[in-house]
Design an enzyme around this catalytic site. Structure first.
Site, short mmCIF file in Angstrom:
data_model
loop_
_atom_site.label_atom_id
_atom_site.label_comp_id
_atom_site.label_asym_id
_atom_site.label_seq_id
_atom_site.Cartn_x
_atom_site.Cartn_y
_atom_site.Cartn_z
N SER A 124 0.83 -1.21 0.00
CA SER A 124 0.00 0.00 0.00
C SER A 124 0.87 1.25 0.00
CB SER A 124 -0.85 -0.04 1.27
OG SER A 124 -1.46 1.19 1.52
N TYR A 149 -1.54 -0.90 10.92
CA TYR A 149 -1.83 -1.50 9.61
C TYR A 149 -0.69 -1.21 8.63
CZ TYR A 149 -3.54 -1.83 4.84
OH TYR A 149 -3.62 -2.12 3.50
N LYS A 153 2.41 -3.69 6.63
CA LYS A 153 2.79 -3.74 5.22
C LYS A 153 4.29 -3.49 5.08
CE LYS A 153 -1.23 -4.65 3.50
NZ LYS A 153 -1.52 -5.97 2.94
P1 NAD Z 1 -10.85 -7.00 1.67
O1 NAD Z 1 -11.00 -6.99 3.14
O2 NAD Z 1 -12.03 -6.70 0.83
O3 NAD Z 1 -10.28 -8.43 1.20
C1 NAD Z 1 -9.42 -9.20 2.00
C2 NAD Z 1 -9.96 -10.62 2.03
O4 NAD Z 1 -9.08 -11.43 2.80
C3 NAD Z 1 -11.34 -10.71 2.68
O5 NAD Z 1 -12.21 -11.45 1.86
C4 NAD Z 1 -11.08 -11.44 3.99
O6 NAD Z 1 -12.17 -12.25 4.39
C5 NAD Z 1 -9.84 -12.26 3.66
N1 NAD Z 1 -8.99 -12.57 4.81
C6 NAD Z 1 -8.54 -11.72 5.78
N2 NAD Z 1 -7.78 -12.41 6.66
C7 NAD Z 1 -7.73 -13.69 6.23
C8 NAD Z 1 -7.11 -14.86 6.70
N3 NAD Z 1 -6.39 -14.87 7.83
N4 NAD Z 1 -7.25 -16.02 6.01
C9 NAD Z 1 -7.98 -16.03 4.87
N5 NAD Z 1 -8.60 -14.96 4.37
C10 NAD Z 1 -8.49 -13.80 5.05
O7 NAD Z 1 -9.63 -6.04 1.30
P2 NAD Z 1 -9.18 -5.49 -0.12
O8 NAD Z 1 -9.54 -4.06 -0.19
O9 NAD Z 1 -9.60 -6.42 -1.20
O10 NAD Z 1 -7.60 -5.54 0.06
C11 NAD Z 1 -6.84 -6.63 -0.41
C12 NAD Z 1 -5.39 -6.44 -0.03
O11 NAD Z 1 -4.93 -5.21 -0.59
C13 NAD Z 1 -5.12 -6.35 1.46
O12 NAD Z 1 -3.90 -6.97 1.73
C14 NAD Z 1 -5.03 -4.86 1.71
O13 NAD Z 1 -4.22 -4.57 2.82
C15 NAD Z 1 -4.37 -4.38 0.42
N6 NAD Z 1 -4.65 -2.98 0.09
C16 NAD Z 1 -5.95 -2.55 0.04
C17 NAD Z 1 -6.21 -1.21 -0.24
C18 NAD Z 1 -7.63 -0.68 -0.25
O14 NAD Z 1 -7.81 0.52 -0.05
N7 NAD Z 1 -8.64 -1.49 -0.51
C19 NAD Z 1 -5.16 -0.33 -0.51
C20 NAD Z 1 -3.84 -0.81 -0.47
C21 NAD Z 1 -3.61 -2.16 -0.16
C1 WQD Z 2 -9.32 9.72 1.18
C2 WQD Z 2 -9.49 11.20 1.46
C3 WQD Z 2 -9.69 11.75 3.81
C4 WQD Z 2 -13.45 9.70 4.49
C5 WQD Z 2 -6.71 4.64 3.05
C6 WQD Z 2 -5.65 3.93 3.86
C7 WQD Z 2 -4.57 3.43 2.94
C8 WQD Z 2 -5.14 2.59 1.81
C9 WQD Z 2 -6.24 3.31 1.10
C10 WQD Z 2 -5.07 0.29 2.46
C11 WQD Z 2 -8.67 11.67 2.67
C12 WQD Z 2 -10.96 12.08 3.07
C13 WQD Z 2 -12.33 10.22 3.88
C14 WQD Z 2 -14.45 10.60 4.97
C15 WQD Z 2 -13.14 12.44 4.18
N1 WQD Z 2 -5.72 1.36 2.30
N2 WQD Z 2 -12.17 11.55 3.74
N3 WQD Z 2 -14.24 11.93 4.79
O1 WQD Z 2 -6.82 7.61 3.97
O2 WQD Z 2 -6.04 8.10 1.60
O3 WQD Z 2 -6.12 5.78 2.42
O4 WQD Z 2 -7.21 3.76 2.04
O5 WQD Z 2 -3.90 0.08 2.30
O6 WQD Z 2 -3.73 2.68 3.75
O7 WQD Z 2 -5.12 4.84 4.81
O8 WQD Z 2 -8.21 6.93 1.94
O9 WQD Z 2 -10.59 6.94 1.37
O10 WQD Z 2 -9.94 7.00 3.81
O11 WQD Z 2 -9.53 9.00 2.39
O12 WQD Z 2 -13.00 13.65 4.06
O13 WQD Z 2 -15.46 10.19 5.56
O14 WQD Z 2 -10.87 11.44 1.82
O15 WQD Z 2 -9.38 12.73 4.75
O16 WQD Z 2 -8.25 12.95 2.37
P1 WQD Z 2 -6.75 7.22 2.55
P2 WQD Z 2 -9.64 7.40 2.41
#
Ligand code: NAD
Ligand code: WQD
Length: 335
Positions: A124, A149, A153
Site C-alpha cells: 500500500s 496497519y 505492510k
Molecule cells: P478485503 O478486506 O475486501 O479483502 C481481503 C480478504 O481477505 C477478505 O475477503 C477477507 O475475508 C480475507 N482474509 C482476511 N484475513 C484472512 C485470513 N487470515 N485467512 C484467509 N482470508 C483472510 O480487502 P481489499 O480491499 O480487497 O484488500 C486486499 C489487499 O490489498 C489487502 O492486503 C489490503 O491490505 C491491500 N490494500 C488494500 C487497499 C484498499 O484501499 N482497498 C489499498 C492498499 C492495499
Molecule cells: C481519502 C481522502 C480523507 C473519508 C486509506 C488507507 C490506505 C489505503 C487506502 C489500504 C482523505 C478524506 C475520507 C471521509 C473524508 N488502504 N475523507 N471523509 O486515507 O487516503 O487511504 O485507504 O492500504 O492505507 O489509509 O483513503 O478513502 O480514507 O480518504 O474527508 O469520511 O478522503 O481525509 O483525504 P486514505 P480514504
C-alpha cells in the site's frame, strides 16, 4: 496455469480472480470470509461463467494451508490479498493486525517459498507515510507509518526483500496500491465495507443512497488549491490488470529480477471537493456534507509516479475518475 488467490472473495481479490479466469488461468481461492461473503463467489461465477475452486481457509492455520498446498502441488503463482485493512481498527487493536497480516503472511510465505512458488504481494502507498515530495517514486524513503496497519505492510515488504536476497530462486513482486476505487462494470461485484465505511468513495455512495446522513469532509485547511486532501484514486479494474501484467512478468523465465516493488496508481491527484463535484455530476444528486476537523494521520497530498509500472510491466491505468465513480455508483445501486 493454476494461481492461488488468498483473500480472493474480498474487494480487490474478487476483481483479480475474474480477470484471471477470463484470461484462461485456473483460479484457486482461499478466504476465511472474515471480511467478505460467499455470495461474492456467485458474482464471480455469473460474470465469467466459470467456477474457481474455493476453500474456506484461514492462512493463519499452518496445518490446513500445508494440507491445501499438498492437494494443489502444481501452482504457478500466488497472489496474496488476505489481510485486515482498517487503519482505525489497527490503532485500536494492533495485535489483531500483527497476528493476521504478519504472522498469517509468514505462515503462507514459509510454505510457498519451500515450493519456490512466485508471489505477488498486496502492499500500500501507506508505507510511504508522509512522503517528502509528489509524485511518489518507489525509491522514496520509507517513513514511519501512521498506523499498525501500515507497519504490517512495511514489515511484510522487509520480510520478502530479505528472504529474496537469501534465496535467489523465489521471485516476488510487491505492488503498492494507491487508493483503489470503482467496481466491476456488471455491478455484480464491488467493495463491501463491513459496518460504516471509512474510505471516501463508499462513504459518499452510501450517503447519496441514503444509508448515511452526511459525509464529513476531514479538513479544508490543507496546503492544496481548495484546502482538501489530494489522493490518487485507481480503478479496481485497472488494478486487476496490473496483477495480470505482474504475473506475466514474474512467470517470464527470461526475466531474472527476483524482487520488484511497483507503484500502482494513475499518477493524478484529486481533492475531496473535486471527488464530490464529480459524484454530483455523474449521479445528478446533491451530496450532503459538512467540513469538519482534520483526521489524524491524513497526509495532505499523495499520488504516484507510475513510470516503473509502465517500464517494467507495460502497464498504465486506463479508466478515468468519472468512469470509476460511475461504476461505484452502479455497484451501490445494485448492492
Ligand atoms: P478485503 O478486506 O475486501 O479483502 C481481503 C480478504 O481477505 C477478505 O475477503 C477477507 O475475508 C480475507 N482474509 C482476511 N484475513 C484472512 C485470513 N487470515 N485467512 C484467509 N482470508 C483472510 O480487502 P481489499 O480491499 O480487497 O484488500 C486486499 C489487499 O490489498 C489487502 O492486503 C489490503 O491490505 C491491500 N490494500 C488494500 C487497499 C484498499 O484501499 N482497498 C489499498 C492498499 C492495499
Ligand atoms: C481519502 C481522502 C480523507 C473519508 C486509506 C488507507 C490506505 C489505503 C487506502 C489500504 C482523505 C478524506 C475520507 C471521509 C473524508 N488502504 N475523507 N471523509 O486515507 O487516503 O487511504 O485507504 O492500504 O492505507 O489509509 O483513503 O478513502 O480514507 O480518504 O474527508 O469520511 O478522503 O481525509 O483525504 P486514505 P480514504
Amino acid at each position: 496455469m493454476k494461481i492461488l488467490v488468498t483473500g480472493g472473495l474480498g474487494y480487490i481479490g474478487s476483481h483479480v480472480s475474474v480477470l484471471l479466469l477470463e484470461k484462461g488461468y485456473e483460479v484457486i481461492i482461499v478466504d476465511n470470509l472474515d471480511n467478505s461473503s460467499i455470495s461474492v463467489l456467485e458474482g464471480i461465477k455469473k460474470i465469467t461463467n466459470l467456477s474457481p475452486v474455493f476453500e474456506k481457509l484461514d492462512i493463519r492455520d499452518y496445518n490446513q494451508i500445508e494440507l491445501f498446498l499438498s492437494k494443489h502441488n502444481d501452482l504457478s503463482g500466488v497472489i496474496h490479498f488476505a489481510a485486515h485493512k482498517s487503519v482505525s481498527e489497527s490503532v485500536e487493536n494492533p495485535l489483531k493486525y500483527y497476528d493476521n497480516n504478519v504472522l498469517g503472511f509468514i505462515n503462507l510465505y514459509n510454505l510457498i517459498k519451500e515450493r519456490k512458488i512466485p508471489l505477488i504481494f498486496s502492499s500500500s502507498a501507506t508505507v510511504y507515510g508522509n512522503a517528502d515530495s509528489v509524485p511518489i517514486k518507489e525509491d522514496a524513503p520509507i517513513k514511519e507509518a501512521f498506523s499498525p496497519y501500515g507497519k504490517t505492510k512495511q514489515i511484510c515488504e522487509e520480510i520478502i526483500r530479505d528472504t529474496t536476497k537469501s534465496n535467489l530462486s523465489t521471485k516476488s513482486v510487491v505492488l503498492r496500491y494507491f487508493n483503489p476505487v470503482g467496481a466491476h462494470p456488471s455491478g455484480l461485484i464491488g467493495e463491501l465495507p463491513n459496518g460504516k465505511p471509512q474510505n471516501l468513495i463508499p462513504f459518499i455512495t452510501q450517503t447519496l443512497i441514503g444509508k448515511i446522513n452526511k459525509l464529513m469532509v476531514f479538513g479544508n485547511d490543507y496546503p492544496t488549491e481548495d484546502g482538501t486532501c489530494i489522493r490518487d484514486y485507481i480503478d479496481v479494474m485497472d488494478l486487476a490488470e496490473a496483477h495480470i501484467k505482474s504475473l506475466e512478468f514474474i512467470l517470464e523465465p527470461k526475466n531474472d529480477k527476483n524482487f520488484e516493488v511497483i507503484n500502482i496508481g494513475t499518477g493524478k491527484g484529486h481533492s475531496v471537493f473535486q471527488i464530490i463535484k464529480i459524484f454530483e455530476k455523474v449521479t445528478k444528486k446533491k451530496l450532503k456534507y459538512k467540513v469538519t476537523g482534520r483526521r489524524k494521520g491524513d497526509v495532505p497530498v499523495s499520488y504516484a509516479d507510475c513510470s516503473k509500472a509502465k517500464e517494467i510491466l507495460g502497464w498504465t491505468s486506463k479508466l478515468s475518475i468519472e468512469e470509476s465513480i460511475a461504476s461505484s455508483w452502479n455497484w451501490e445501486n445494485n448492492n
